[in-house]
Design an enzyme around this catalytic site. Structure first.
Site, PDB file in Angstrom:
ATOM      1  N   GLY A   1      -2.096  -4.850   2.817  1.00 39.64           N
ATOM      2  CA  GLY A   1      -0.851  -4.510   2.152  1.00 39.64           C
ATOM      3  C   GLY A   1       0.017  -5.700   1.812  1.00 39.64           C
TER       4      GLY A   1
ATOM      5  N   ASP B   1      -3.900  -8.728  18.869  1.00 46.94           N
ATOM      6  CA  ASP B   1      -3.965  -9.521  17.635  1.00 46.94           C
ATOM      7  C   ASP B   1      -2.709 -10.375  17.483  1.00 46.94           C
ATOM      8  OD1 ASP B   1      -5.185 -10.421  15.306  1.00 46.94           O
ATOM      9  OD2 ASP B   1      -4.254  -8.874  14.061  1.00 46.94           O
TER      10      ASP B   1
END
Length: 593
Positions: free
Chosen positions: A289, A439
């Site tokens: 995105g 992450d």
């Protein structure tokens, strides 16, 4: 007479012996002489030896002349390797005589008049027929009929059951003895309390009213006929069927419901709530995105449910965005410090709003995207390529500042503030929701400066005020995260993305992914708080590599010592009490004056 005869015999024998010795001395003798030949000019081979057979007179046995050598008969041959090895042939071979290898015994001859019989495999055939008689069940669906199972050589066309056989056995054992089920990871997952965690604690804490996992199970068991409906509901989440098939729930409708919408919005309707559309600017991008700044907020736009790839990747599904939306709202609840909460912090980015949009990018968004592309050479597909019916989820987030990759730290105190704030936030989320980020690279940590002196945390009921040195930290992007909301466990199964673990060797981020895989053993649903420590170790490495902020050799030694101690920790809750953070914890019992 006798004496003469005897003397005659002696003399006769003497003559014979003398004559034989003269004849023996006069014989020609053969002597073998080895002489190394010079290699020819046109070949560089191993030195050769010439075998010379020479007739040598008794009086010339120790003398050799060139003329005599030219008359000798000779045979040229290569230097034999039998019993010795030539240096030129094999300089590194062990100088040992070669052993004669035993000859292989051949097959016995076939008697005359009889033909060789072909080999018989009757015993093997009987064995495999016996094995096939069991009709073993395959563990994967048939590729021809996805909703069927392969059974032996036949195909069973019955639909796949919602509950696997292993789960049915577990459920059956629970029905027989509700309190004595098997102690396993599955039991722990399914026996998660159904009540929201923020409602567990109150000002007047009563231990009799405190809902623990065990009490929650007993309450559910007593309130439901048979005591196992809650188990059936939990098992549905682990069913072989997709989540869209469970109870007829449509993930897209559920996503609209969690966003408090009846239908998707247009981009202009959403962005005009937060700023003048003409002031929109693009501030970043990712594989899935784009990120645009709208006033004091950042809007992350993620396309989903499309039937074509975006930026080379398959679009996310409604189910995935639904989980990320629930996870974001769950972390939002950590920002509440009222009502005697047990765990709280403000380090995780605040999700201000969450909406589903549909249609083409607004003209203002297109202009902002193209300006970014001219300056930064975007790696993403142009948004004009999306069709009119494309759907998006828009995460409206607080503006957290610049990411660690581009942010310039001033000094060692700011580096310490970064580490302690991130560690405390992970410790709080671990205690509240078994949270693991999984992450947390330097692009997912945002930094900004303000006038704050301390930041407040609550860890397991204990207040913690941490010195910030005017630095504010925000942790973002929970796509790969794992969390236990109290009603369900949300996680990303990273075993389906093998390329994540094939990054370059020596790269700190890639190595951290591989270490996570070792810790979890590819079981990503389980709770492994050690993964949070791995990302803290990654941050220490990044700070050691960052040469932009002022630090001394003593500061670097402190960071390296911290790294060694962190490597022995199994969770962020252990790491937060490291001596490195000792003087940064202003007060653990009451607010700072």
């Amino acid at each position: 007479m006798d004496r003469k005869a005897a003397s005659g015999e002696v003399g006769l024998w003497s003559e014979i012996i003398a004559s034989e010795s003269e004849e023996h001395q006069s014989r020609k003798r053969v002597q073998v002489i080895y002489q190394r030949r010079r290699p020819s000019s046109h070949s560089l081979t191993t030195p050769q030896e010439t075998l010379l057979v020479e007739e040598v007179a008794p009086n010339n046995r120790n003398r050799l002349s060139l003329a005599a050598a030219n008359k000798r008969v000779s045979w040229n041959r290569s230097l034999s390797t039998r019993g010795r090895t030539s240096i030129a042939v094999a300089p590194c071979v062990k100088n040992q005589p070669q052993q004669k290898q035993a000859k292989k015994k051949g097959k016995p001859p076939v008697p005359k008049g009889k033909l060789a019989e072909p080999p018989s495999f009757e015993k093997e055939k009987e064995y495999f027929q016996e094995v096939d008689a069991f009709e073993l069940l395959e563990e994967s669906p048939s590729p021809k009929n996805f909703g069927t199972w392969a059974l032996g050589n036949q195909s069973v066309t019955d639909p796949v059951p919602l509950v696997s056989s292993r789960l049915e056995k577990w459920l059956f054992s629970k029905k027989l003895n509700f309190s004595c089920g098997p102690s396993s990871t599955l039991s722990k997952i399914l026996e998660t309390p159904a009540a929201p965690l923020d409602s567990i604690y109150s000002d007047d804490l009563d231990s009799s009213r405190l809902r623990t996992p065990e009490k929650s199970i007993q309450i559910s068991a007593s309130s439901v006929d048979g005591g196992c409906e809650y188990i059936n509901a939990a098992i549905k989440k682990l069913s072989l069927a997709t989540s869209s098939d469970l109870d007829g729930v449509d993930p897209f409708s559920a996503l609209l419901e969690i966003c408090q919408q009846l239908a998707p919005l247009r981009f202009f309707e959403l962005f005009s709530k937060y700023c003048d559309p003409e002031s929109i600017t693009k501030v970043g991008e990712g594989t899935y995105g784009e990120a645009f700044r709208a006033g004091n907020t950042v809007c992350k736009i993620v396309p989903f449910d499309g039937d074509f790839p975006v930026n080379g990747e398959v679009q996310k599904k409604s189910e995935e965005l639904l989980e990320e939306a629930v996870l974001s709202q769950t972390l939002n609840s950590l920002r509440e410090f009222e009502n005697g909460v047990f765990n709280a912090c403000t380090t995780f980015i605040e999700t201000i709003d969450l909406k589903v949009c549909q249609g083409s990018y607004d003209a203002a968004l297109i202009r902002a995207w193209e300006k970014w592309d001219e300056k930064n050479d975007s790696q993403n597909d142009h948004p004009k390529e999306f069709p009119e019916k494309q759907c998006y989820v828009v995460f409206v987030l607080q503006h957290g500042g610049k990411d660690l990759e581009s942010f310039v730290l001033k000094n060692f105190d700011e580096a310490r503030s970064l580490l302690v704030q991130v560690t405390a936030a992970l410790a709080v989320a671990e205690a509240a929701y078994e949270f693991e980020h999984r992450d947390m690279h330097w692009g997912n940590i945002l930094l900004s400066r303000n006038d704050s002196v301390t930041s407040k945390f609550i860890l397991e009921g204990k207040q913690m005020f941490i010195r910030t040195f005017g630095l504010s930290i925000s942790i973002i992007d929970f796509t790969l995260s794992r969390i236990n909301t109290g009603e369900s466990i949300l996680f990303m199964d990273l075993s389906t993305d093998p390329y994540l673990f094939k990054g370059p060797k020596g790269d700190k981020q890639s190595e951290t992914y591989r270490k996570m895989k070792e810790v979890t053993e590819d079981y990503w649903e389980g709770s492994f708080p050690r993964t949070n420590v791995l990302w803290l170790l990654y941050l220490v490495d990044i700070l050691l590599l960052k040469k932009t902020f002022v630090r001394s050799s003593t500061n670097e030694r402190e960071l390296r010592s911290l790294k060694k101690r962190l490597d022995k920790c199994n969770s962020a809750r252990e790491a937060i009490f490291d001596p490195f953070f000792g003087d940064l914890l202003v007060d653990q019992t009451k607010p700072c004056e």
